[in-house]
Scaffold this motif. Structure first.
Motif, PDB file in Angstrom:
ATOM      1  N   TYR A  13       0.630  -1.533   0.007  1.00 23.32           N
ATOM      2  CA  TYR A  13      -0.307   0.216   0.008  1.00 23.32           C
ATOM      3  C   TYR A  13       0.695   1.356  -0.294  1.00 23.32           C
ATOM      4  O   TYR A  13       1.850   1.015   0.120  1.00 23.32           O
ATOM      5  N   TYR A  14       0.064   2.475  -0.823  1.00 18.94           N
ATOM      6  CA  TYR A  14       1.261   3.462  -0.854  1.00 18.94           C
ATOM      7  C   TYR A  14       0.352   4.442   0.473  1.00 18.94           C
ATOM      8  O   TYR A  14      -0.446   4.181   1.132  1.00 18.94           O
ATOM      9  N   HIS A  15       1.236   5.740   0.777  1.00 18.36           N
ATOM     10  CA  HIS A  15       0.840   6.252   1.945  1.00 18.36           C
ATOM     11  C   HIS A  15      -0.685   6.909   1.152  1.00 18.36           C
ATOM     12  O   HIS A  15      -0.488   7.784   0.674  1.00 18.36           O
ATOM     13  N   GLY A  16      -1.587   6.940   2.159  1.00 20.24           N
ATOM     14  CA  GLY A  16      -2.674   7.873   2.085  1.00 20.24           C
ATOM     15  C   GLY A  16      -3.601   6.907   1.437  1.00 20.24           C
ATOM     16  O   GLY A  16      -5.230   6.813   1.259  1.00 20.24           O
ATOM     17  N   GLU A  17      -3.265   5.645   1.088  1.00 17.22           N
ATOM     18  CA  GLU A  17      -3.895   4.795   0.457  1.00 17.22           C
ATOM     19  C   GLU A  17      -4.992   4.118   1.746  1.00 17.22           C
ATOM     20  O   GLU A  17      -4.423   4.016   2.423  1.00 17.22           O
ATOM     21  N   SER A  18      -6.308   3.641   2.192  1.00 16.72           N
ATOM     22  CA  SER A  18      -6.785   2.652   3.176  1.00 16.72           C
ATOM     23  C   SER A  18      -6.587   0.992   2.756  1.00 16.72           C
ATOM     24  O   SER A  18      -6.601   0.786   0.788  1.00 16.72           O
TER      25      SER A  18
END
Length: 405
Positions: free
Chosen positions: A202-207
């Motif tokens: 997951y990338y930063h900011g993703e849920s």
């Protein structure tokens, strides 16, 4: 034509100015973005056999700053490289990059290029968060680019012609098509808990998507469910220590469908957990990417261990997991399942879900153009990142009141 932003920072007397195309450098495990830039020097500064030295140093602070005054050093150098930008040294010269060619064409004959390659076996920038109002420099791994003038490398640098720039080495975890979404299952006393994540990275900011399935064939009632994202940090230098912290998640309705009565089966639900720094600014010791400048950083990326990076040289190892807990009530042990995942940066120039807690290092910074240095699509921007803890080998023996900037 897209604008090319150039970061610039000048010495106190304005005689030395350093230009960089960026201040965040990604580690792809096989290689690291090179540090290429240009230094502009007033010719009067180098007429007396002065040389221009540029140094990159990565260091790890693992103790309180105030203890340094009793003669103890709580910093360890992890990486150091020095070049002489002027007069140029043939052995150190590299082919000019496209950025350097543009800058040299704009800045003129008193500008000199420099180029560094950071090996992939060096740790990434990580800072352990302090509590609001806490004084002193934070613990963590930081990098700094220093430019100074001197007759020799051993000579004390001149304060007025020295430029220091805080830079960051960040991790990008490349996609691994072989990595399936994390999943797990636990059966205990007639209760079956199945869980899986939407994907492994997951990338930063993703849920983070958490799929839950529960079958309760026991005689007990499952009162509620708890889901948490946990960050684990392991400090591998000086003293080996580990710590786990729950990442606060904005309120979500986790209790819909609970309690699950005895004999009830077929419960299925998907939860969305978004780990953000903006909800966790009060957590002391939380690992962040580089500097503690909230509007310019985020939760630390997961550490990806390459073959050339030894565990004891990683500085701070960061990992994440989702913890699912079924609460059965007094006198009965809870059922717990853990699923690890990777939190990282997206590939540069790849669109991603972003929030106010995650920004690119340049996206929202104020642009301060220098009118005498604008060339078509080049936009020069003051390098105004908050200062970092100065590595021991960079310190000058000068009075504190003269070392504010």
């Amino acid at each position: 034509m897209d604008e090319i932003r150039i970061f610039k920072k000048s010495s106190l007397n304005g005689k030395v100015t350093v230009f960089l195309g960026k201040r965040d450098f990604l580690d792809y495990l096989t290689h690291v973005d090179p540090i290429d830039g240009v230094v502009l020097v007033d010719p009067q500064c180098v007429k007396d056999q002065k040389k221009i030295y540029i140094q990159v140093l990565g260091a790890f602070r693992y103790g309180r700053e105030d203890l340094d005054i009793i003669g103890l050093s709580f910093r360890k150098d992890l990486f150091s490289a020095t070049i002489q930008a002027y007069p140029p040294v043939v052995e150190q010269q590299k082919p000019l990059t496209a950025l350097q060619e543009r800058l040299l064409g704009v800045l003129g004959p008193n500008a000199y290029p420099f180029f560094f390659e950071i090996p992939p076996n060096t740790p990434s920038s990580v800072t352990l968060q302090q509590t609001p109002g806490e004084d002193g420099k934070p613990c963590g791994v930081d990098y700094q680019l220093k430019t100074h003038l001197a007759e020799s490398l051993d000579e004390k640098p001149e304060k007025l012609t020295t430029v220091r720039m805080a830079i960051r080495k960040l991790t990008y975890a490349p996609s691994d098509v072989r990595a399936p979404p994390p999943r797990g299952e636990i059966k205990k006393n007639g209760i079956k808990l199945e869980a899986s994540l939407g994907k492994e990275k997951y990338y930063h900011g993703e849920s983070v998507l958490v799929h839950i399935g529960i079958d309760n064939t026991s005689s007990k009632t499952i009162k509620k469910i708890k889901l948490n994202v946990v960050q684990k940090t392991m400090v591998t230098l000086h003293v080996l220590c580990e710590e786990e912290q729950e990442i606060k998640i904005p309120d979500i309705n986790m209790q819909e469908g609970f309690p699950i009565r005895a004999g009830q089966t077929g419960f299925m639900k998907t939860y969305f957990l978004t780990p953000l720094l903006e909800n966790n600014r009060d957590k002391r010791g939380l690992a962040l990417d580089g500097k503690l400048k909230h509007e310019d950083t985020n939760l630390a990326c997961s550490t990806k261990m390459s073959e050339c990076l030894q565990k004891e040289n990683a500085g701070i190892i960061v990992s994440y997991k989702v913890v699912i807990k079924l609460v059965l009530g007094f006198g009965t042990n809870d059922i717990i399942l853990e699923l690890p995942f990777t939190l990282t940066h997206p590939m540069p120039d790849t669109p991603s879900t972003r929030t106010n807690s995650y920004r690119s290092s340049v996206a929202d910074d104020p642009i301060i153009p220098s009118e005498d240095m604008i060339d078509d699509d080049l936009v020069f921007q003051e390098f105004n990142r908050a200062p970092i803890a100065e590595p021991e080998s960079f310190k000058d023996p000068i009075p504190e009141e003269n070392n504010e900037k």
